[in-house]
Design a protein around this motif. Structure first.
Motif, PDB file in Angstrom:
ATOM      1  N   THR A   1      39.366  42.023  24.626  1.00  0.00           N
ATOM      2  CA  THR A   1      38.262  42.512  25.461  1.00  0.00           C
ATOM      3  C   THR A   1      37.379  43.357  24.547  1.00  0.00           C
ATOM      4  O   THR A   1      37.883  44.175  23.786  1.00  0.00           O
ATOM      5  CB  THR A   1      38.769  43.389  26.622  1.00  0.00           C
ATOM      6  OG1 THR A   1      39.487  44.494  26.087  1.00  0.00           O
ATOM      7  CG2 THR A   1      39.662  42.616  27.565  1.00  0.00           C
TER       8      THR A   1
ATOM      9  N   VAL B   1      35.855  44.039  33.230  1.00  0.00           N
ATOM     10  CA  VAL B   1      36.853  42.982  33.031  1.00  0.00           C
ATOM     11  C   VAL B   1      37.170  42.309  34.365  1.00  0.00           C
ATOM     12  O   VAL B   1      37.237  41.079  34.462  1.00  0.00           O
ATOM     13  CB  VAL B   1      38.137  43.574  32.388  1.00  0.00           C
ATOM     14  CG1 VAL B   1      39.240  42.529  32.317  1.00  0.00           C
ATOM     15  CG2 VAL B   1      37.827  44.134  30.998  1.00  0.00           C
ATOM     16  N   TYR B   2      37.314  43.135  35.418  1.00  0.00           N
ATOM     17  CA  TYR B   2      37.622  42.598  36.740  1.00  0.00           C
ATOM     18  C   TYR B   2      36.540  41.618  37.198  1.00  0.00           C
ATOM     19  O   TYR B   2      36.833  40.504  37.648  1.00  0.00           O
ATOM     20  CB  TYR B   2      37.766  43.748  37.746  1.00  0.00           C
ATOM     21  CG  TYR B   2      37.719  43.299  39.178  1.00  0.00           C
ATOM     22  CD1 TYR B   2      38.779  42.593  39.732  1.00  0.00           C
ATOM     23  CD2 TYR B   2      36.596  43.548  39.967  1.00  0.00           C
ATOM     24  CE1 TYR B   2      38.723  42.149  41.043  1.00  0.00           C
ATOM     25  CE2 TYR B   2      36.541  43.106  41.269  1.00  0.00           C
ATOM     26  CZ  TYR B   2      37.602  42.399  41.816  1.00  0.00           C
ATOM     27  OH  TYR B   2      37.540  41.952  43.098  1.00  0.00           O
ATOM     28  N   GLU B   3      35.272  42.042  37.071  1.00  0.00           N
ATOM     29  CA  GLU B   3      34.188  41.180  37.565  1.00  0.00           C
ATOM     30  C   GLU B   3      34.097  39.873  36.784  1.00  0.00           C
ATOM     31  O   GLU B   3      33.886  38.799  37.365  1.00  0.00           O
ATOM     32  CB  GLU B   3      32.857  41.934  37.505  1.00  0.00           C
ATOM     33  CG  GLU B   3      32.737  42.926  38.655  1.00  0.00           C
ATOM     34  CD  GLU B   3      31.563  43.881  38.495  1.00  0.00           C
ATOM     35  OE1 GLU B   3      30.597  43.534  37.800  1.00  0.00           O
ATOM     36  OE2 GLU B   3      31.644  44.978  39.087  1.00  0.00           O
TER      37      GLU B   3
ATOM     38  N   LEU C   1      36.551  38.337  35.177  1.00  0.00           N
ATOM     39  CA  LEU C   1      37.690  37.476  35.529  1.00  0.00           C
ATOM     40  C   LEU C   1      37.553  36.922  36.945  1.00  0.00           C
ATOM     41  O   LEU C   1      37.837  35.749  37.204  1.00  0.00           O
ATOM     42  CB  LEU C   1      39.006  38.244  35.382  1.00  0.00           C
ATOM     43  CG  LEU C   1      39.451  38.508  33.940  1.00  0.00           C
ATOM     44  CD1 LEU C   1      40.714  39.348  33.917  1.00  0.00           C
ATOM     45  CD2 LEU C   1      39.685  37.190  33.188  1.00  0.00           C
ATOM     46  N   ARG C   2      37.072  37.780  37.868  1.00  0.00           N
ATOM     47  CA  ARG C   2      36.907  37.336  39.260  1.00  0.00           C
ATOM     48  C   ARG C   2      35.906  36.169  39.319  1.00  0.00           C
ATOM     49  O   ARG C   2      36.188  35.129  39.930  1.00  0.00           O
ATOM     50  CB  ARG C   2      36.387  38.516  40.097  1.00  0.00           C
ATOM     51  CG  ARG C   2      36.174  38.211  41.560  1.00  0.00           C
ATOM     52  CD  ARG C   2      35.287  39.255  42.206  1.00  0.00           C
ATOM     53  NE  ARG C   2      33.974  39.308  41.557  1.00  0.00           N
ATOM     54  CZ  ARG C   2      33.117  40.327  41.675  1.00  0.00           C
ATOM     55  NH1 ARG C   2      33.424  41.381  42.386  1.00  0.00           N
ATOM     56  NH2 ARG C   2      31.948  40.282  41.064  1.00  0.00           N
TER      57      ARG C   2
ATOM     58  N   HIS D   1      37.184  33.080  37.557  1.00  0.00           N
ATOM     59  CA  HIS D   1      38.254  32.469  38.355  1.00  0.00           C
ATOM     60  C   HIS D   1      37.681  31.648  39.502  1.00  0.00           C
ATOM     61  O   HIS D   1      38.203  30.586  39.862  1.00  0.00           O
ATOM     62  CB  HIS D   1      39.181  33.578  38.873  1.00  0.00           C
ATOM     63  CG  HIS D   1      40.201  33.088  39.852  1.00  0.00           C
ATOM     64  ND1 HIS D   1      40.122  33.330  41.203  1.00  0.00           N
ATOM     65  CD2 HIS D   1      41.322  32.357  39.667  1.00  0.00           C
ATOM     66  CE1 HIS D   1      41.147  32.766  41.809  1.00  0.00           C
ATOM     67  NE2 HIS D   1      41.889  32.170  40.901  1.00  0.00           N
TER      68      HIS D   1
ATOM     69  N   THR E   1      43.620  31.928  35.267  1.00  0.00           N
ATOM     70  CA  THR E   1      44.605  33.005  35.461  1.00  0.00           C
ATOM     71  C   THR E   1      45.923  32.700  34.729  1.00  0.00           C
ATOM     72  O   THR E   1      46.720  33.595  34.518  1.00  0.00           O
ATOM     73  CB  THR E   1      44.902  33.223  36.957  1.00  0.00           C
ATOM     74  OG1 THR E   1      45.175  31.960  37.545  1.00  0.00           O
ATOM     75  CG2 THR E   1      43.741  33.887  37.654  1.00  0.00           C
TER      76      THR E   1
ATOM     77  N   THR F   1      35.359  48.435  30.408  1.00  0.00           N
ATOM     78  CA  THR F   1      35.781  49.065  31.660  1.00  0.00           C
ATOM     79  C   THR F   1      36.633  48.107  32.505  1.00  0.00           C
ATOM     80  O   THR F   1      36.476  46.881  32.438  1.00  0.00           O
ATOM     81  CB  THR F   1      34.567  49.493  32.509  1.00  0.00           C
ATOM     82  OG1 THR F   1      33.831  48.314  32.865  1.00  0.00           O
ATOM     83  CG2 THR F   1      33.676  50.459  31.751  1.00  0.00           C
ATOM     84  N   ALA F   2      37.483  48.707  33.333  1.00  0.00           N
ATOM     85  CA  ALA F   2      38.289  47.900  34.257  1.00  0.00           C
ATOM     86  C   ALA F   2      37.369  47.088  35.162  1.00  0.00           C
ATOM     87  O   ALA F   2      37.626  45.907  35.441  1.00  0.00           O
ATOM     88  CB  ALA F   2      39.181  48.822  35.085  1.00  0.00           C
ATOM     89  N   GLY F   3      36.258  47.725  35.599  1.00  0.00           N
ATOM     90  CA  GLY F   3      35.328  47.027  36.492  1.00  0.00           C
ATOM     91  C   GLY F   3      34.683  45.827  35.813  1.00  0.00           C
ATOM     92  O   GLY F   3      34.533  44.761  36.427  1.00  0.00           O
TER      93      GLY F   3
END
Ligand code: GLY
Length: 398
Positions: free
Chosen positions: A321, A299-301, A303-304, A307, A314, A295-297
């Motif tokens: 994925t 992957v986002y979490e 990476l966030r 990071h 980045t 999910t986008a969520g």
């Protein structure tokens, strides 16, 4: 391999041991059983895959210590201690590199709350007799210069290493083949039970496989084999983990020299650097049944959080994925050895520790399959702990 007619007249192929599931747990069980002289077969449409294809491969007995899991800790430590000899033997037998790296790990804190939590973990590790060292933020960054400037402190654990689970699976496949293990590339659809014994499986392609001992090692799918009586069906469930792979270009190396991890706003994030330049970032932990959507969520979490820990990620290419399913059990520990149904063994429920527990699982299952008994170190992990009827039978005086 023997061939005979079974009770329904279908052609039946027989072995001493039939392992259902060709992930790393099934493969190590088959390899060790074959080494003990048992005629061994594995049923799996795509052996060498499963959760290990997604897993990061941390051997994190100390950094992943959890409250309430002290019994499991003993098994985790026993397996971690076996890893160097296990890898040396497997690499010699298979002629393949497993990507084992004795690199250690660093758990860091990003704010005052994280630091307090990590201090608690440090105290717990010390009470448990484990080796870890408290470092200041500056000392953490001296070890790993890519860490964020805001890191407030950390725990250095030199005994937690890593392996590449894909290479581990490939090496186990070759070692199995060289030891004479026969692979049936098909789903096991139904357990065969004759009288009061398990006697093998029927495959999706209609073939019947006979076996004196059947081992259910299907990871999160282990509870779904038709024909397994309800009181011995393993209580495993899928726990989804999303994982990313980045690539560190040669010019950036060494980016990280050891596994780096943290708890960011309550979520665990870890970065595992491989020698070949892969950087594995994991993992979500989601109770969503059989869903393996990336999910986008998710992957986002990941990476966030990664990071926040290592801002330079980045710059790196995102190359993969994936989502996999951990085989969760009610007490987070594996189910190993004979069940209450004669002829049926389990090697499943390894949850977060499948890669770590691979060496000890192979040894324990080989003993169980040759003697019918679990060695002392594995007795707490008998499947009978979830089989009330069997426990009552056991508690009755002889
Ligand atoms: N042991 C790492 C994980 O389960 O994500």
């Amino acid at each position: 391999m023997q061939s005979s007619q079974n009770e329904t007249g279908a052609r039946s192929t027989g072995s001493d041991v039939l392992v259902v599931g060709g992930g790393i747990i099934g493969l190590v069980t088959a390899w060790r059983a074959a080494q003990r002289g048992l005629r061994t077969a594995v049923a799996d449409p795509a052996p060498g895959g499963g959760a290990a294809w997604v897993a990061a491969g941390m051997l994190a007995a100390v950094t992943e210590l959890h409250y309430g899991e002290q019994t499991l800790l003993a098994l985790n430590l026993a397996s971690a201690a076996r890893y160097p000899d296990f890898v040396a033997e497997l690499e010699a037998e298979s002629g393949q590199d497993t990507g084992y790296r004795a690199c250690g790990a660093l758990s860091v804190a990003l704010d005052a709350d994280d630091r307090a939590q990590l201090r608690e973990l440090h105290a717990f590790q010390q009470r448990s007799g484990l080796s870890s060292e408290w470092l200041t933020g500056r000392e953490c960054r001296r070890l790993e210069p890519m860490l964020a400037p805001g890191v407030r402190g950390g725990l250095r654990v030199d005994g937690d290493h890593q392996i590449d689970p894909r290479r581990l699976a490939a090496a186990l496949m070759t070692a199995c083949e060289r030891a004479g293990v026969v692979f049936h590339r098909s789903w096991a659809e139904r357990l065969r039970v004759e009288g009061d014994r398990a006697t093998g499986v029927v495959l999706a392609d209609g073939r019947a496989l006979g076996a004196d001992r059947t081992v259910l090692a299907g990871g999160s799918l282990s509870g779904k084999l038709d024909g397994v009586p309800g009181d011995v069906l393993p209580p495993v469930r899928p726990v989804k983990g999303q994982v990313l792979r980045l690539t560190v270009p040669r010019a950036y190396a060494p980016f990280l020299s050891r596994t780096v991890r943290a708890v960011v706003r309550g979520s665990h994030v870890y970065l595992v650097p491989r020698e070949n330049g892969d950087l594995v970032v994991g993992a979500t932990s989601e109770e969503l049944g059989w869903d393996t959507t990336v999910t986008a969520g998710g992957v986002y979490e990941l990476l966030r959080d990664a990071h926040e820990l290592v801002p330079g990620i980045t710059e790196l290419p995102l190359t993969e994925t994936l989502a996999g399913l951990r085989p969760g059990s009610p007490d987070n520990a594996p189910l190993l050895g004979p069940t209450a149904l004669p002829g049926l063994h389990l090697a499943t429920g390894h949850y977060r520790n499948g890669v770590l527990l691979t060496p000890v699982t192979g040894d324990v299952m080989a003993t169980a399959l040759t003697t019918g008994e679990l060695p002392a170190e594995a007795r707490p992990f008998t499947p009978l702990r979830f089989s009330p009827a069997a426990s009552v039978r056991q508690e009755q005086p002889a």
